[in-house]
Design an enzyme around this catalytic site. Sequence first.
Site, PDB file in Angstrom:
ATOM      1  N   CYS A  95      14.381  11.131  -2.684  1.00 17.00           N
ATOM      2  CA  CYS A  95      14.890  12.021  -1.640  1.00 17.00           C
ATOM      3  C   CYS A  95      14.804  11.384  -0.248  1.00 17.00           C
ATOM      4  O   CYS A  95      15.540  10.446   0.022  1.00 17.00           O
ATOM      5  CB  CYS A  95      14.168  13.354  -1.737  1.00 17.00           C
ATOM      6  SG  CYS A  95      15.105  14.696  -1.016  1.00 17.00           S
ATOM      7  N   HIS A 188      13.430  15.034  -7.321  1.00 12.63           N
ATOM      8  CA  HIS A 188      11.971  14.846  -7.267  1.00 12.63           C
ATOM      9  C   HIS A 188      11.328  14.923  -8.647  1.00 12.63           C
ATOM     10  O   HIS A 188      10.744  15.953  -8.987  1.00 12.63           O
ATOM     11  CB  HIS A 188      11.351  15.961  -6.415  1.00 12.63           C
ATOM     12  CG  HIS A 188      11.650  15.903  -4.974  1.00 12.63           C
ATOM     13  ND1 HIS A 188      10.837  15.268  -4.073  1.00 12.63           N
ATOM     14  CD2 HIS A 188      12.665  16.405  -4.265  1.00 12.63           C
ATOM     15  CE1 HIS A 188      11.335  15.387  -2.862  1.00 12.63           C
ATOM     16  NE2 HIS A 188      12.451  16.074  -2.944  1.00 12.63           N
ATOM     17  N   GLU A 190       8.601  13.841  -9.557  1.00 12.02           N
ATOM     18  CA  GLU A 190       7.142  14.028  -9.442  1.00 12.02           C
ATOM     19  C   GLU A 190       6.756  15.505  -9.439  1.00 12.02           C
ATOM     20  O   GLU A 190       5.590  15.846  -9.563  1.00 12.02           O
ATOM     21  CB  GLU A 190       6.616  13.313  -8.185  1.00 12.02           C
ATOM     22  CG  GLU A 190       6.879  13.984  -6.848  1.00 12.02           C
ATOM     23  CD  GLU A 190       8.326  13.830  -6.350  1.00 12.02           C
ATOM     24  OE1 GLU A 190       9.153  13.260  -7.088  1.00 12.02           O
ATOM     25  OE2 GLU A 190       8.607  14.308  -5.239  1.00 12.02           O
TER      26      GLU A 190
HETATM   27  N1  GLN Z   1      16.363  16.534   4.012  1.00 14.68           N
HETATM   28  C1  GLN Z   1      15.335  15.548   4.079  1.00 14.68           C
HETATM   29  C2  GLN Z   1      15.729  14.411   5.010  1.00 14.68           C
HETATM   30  O1  GLN Z   1      16.855  14.279   5.359  1.00 14.68           O
HETATM   31  C3  GLN Z   1      14.990  15.006   2.708  1.00 14.68           C
HETATM   32  C4  GLN Z   1      14.417  16.103   1.850  1.00 14.68           C
HETATM   33  C5  GLN Z   1      13.409  15.681   0.826  1.00 14.68           C
HETATM   34  O2  GLN Z   1      12.872  14.582   0.863  1.00 14.68           O
HETATM   35  N2  GLN Z   1      13.073  16.599  -0.049  1.00 14.68           N
HETATM   36  O3  GLN Z   1      14.898  13.651   5.386  1.00 14.68           O
END
Ligand code: GLN
Length: 207
Positions: A95, A188, A190
């Site tokens: 992410c 995610h 994890e």
């Molecule tokens: N929206 C977040 C960003 O742009 C990422 C979200 C996440 O890591 N769950 O940094």
Amino acid sequence: MRAGPGPTVPGGPADRPLRIGVLAVQGDFAAHARLLEGLGAEPVEVRLPRDLVGLDGLILPGGESTTMRRLIDLYGLREPIVALATDGAPVYGTCAGMILLANRIADGEEPVLRLLDITVQRNAYGRQLDSFEADIAVPALGEAPMHGVFIRAPVVSEVGPDVEVLARDPDGRPIAVRQGRVLATAFHPELTPDRRLHRLLLEMIAP
Ligand code: GLN
């Protein structure tokens, strides 16, 4: 909480577990560290450049990439992380971690680590789908789908020629990619019991 003998360093002392750094300046690093421990690796929380010394691999967790970018620079972590990866240590970003790895960020934001030849689009799922879960086919990891947890997730809007797409969202957009020893997912794992992606990271070090 070690779960029996885990993967060890090839050619190293048999009892030395793989040491995997988890960037711990912000975000959900603790979940990754617990999971690594369960796989028999030794998680190392990374806050300062010296924490990167001697690592076999690195995880960049989810969180808020704007905050993480600021803290990476405040603590002088950018160069040593890039050096660790270019020396061959596998890196896995989830992410926000995927955003940190990307060579390009849509809408003109400055890239951070430039270790993965993709363009990412932040917060790509819009308001109504801020967070959602979906079963995701990841053929390289076997037949069973992965349960993808998406939290204000990015998508990959462009992939370079050396990037392998491991999974796509229901609209066909890449959400899991690999380029050599760099792995990234928009979701995610994890936060679920599925360990296949973390195992893949460990197998890149000790097949
Ligand atoms: N929206 C977040 C960003 O742009 C990422 C979200 C996440 O890591 N769950 O940094």
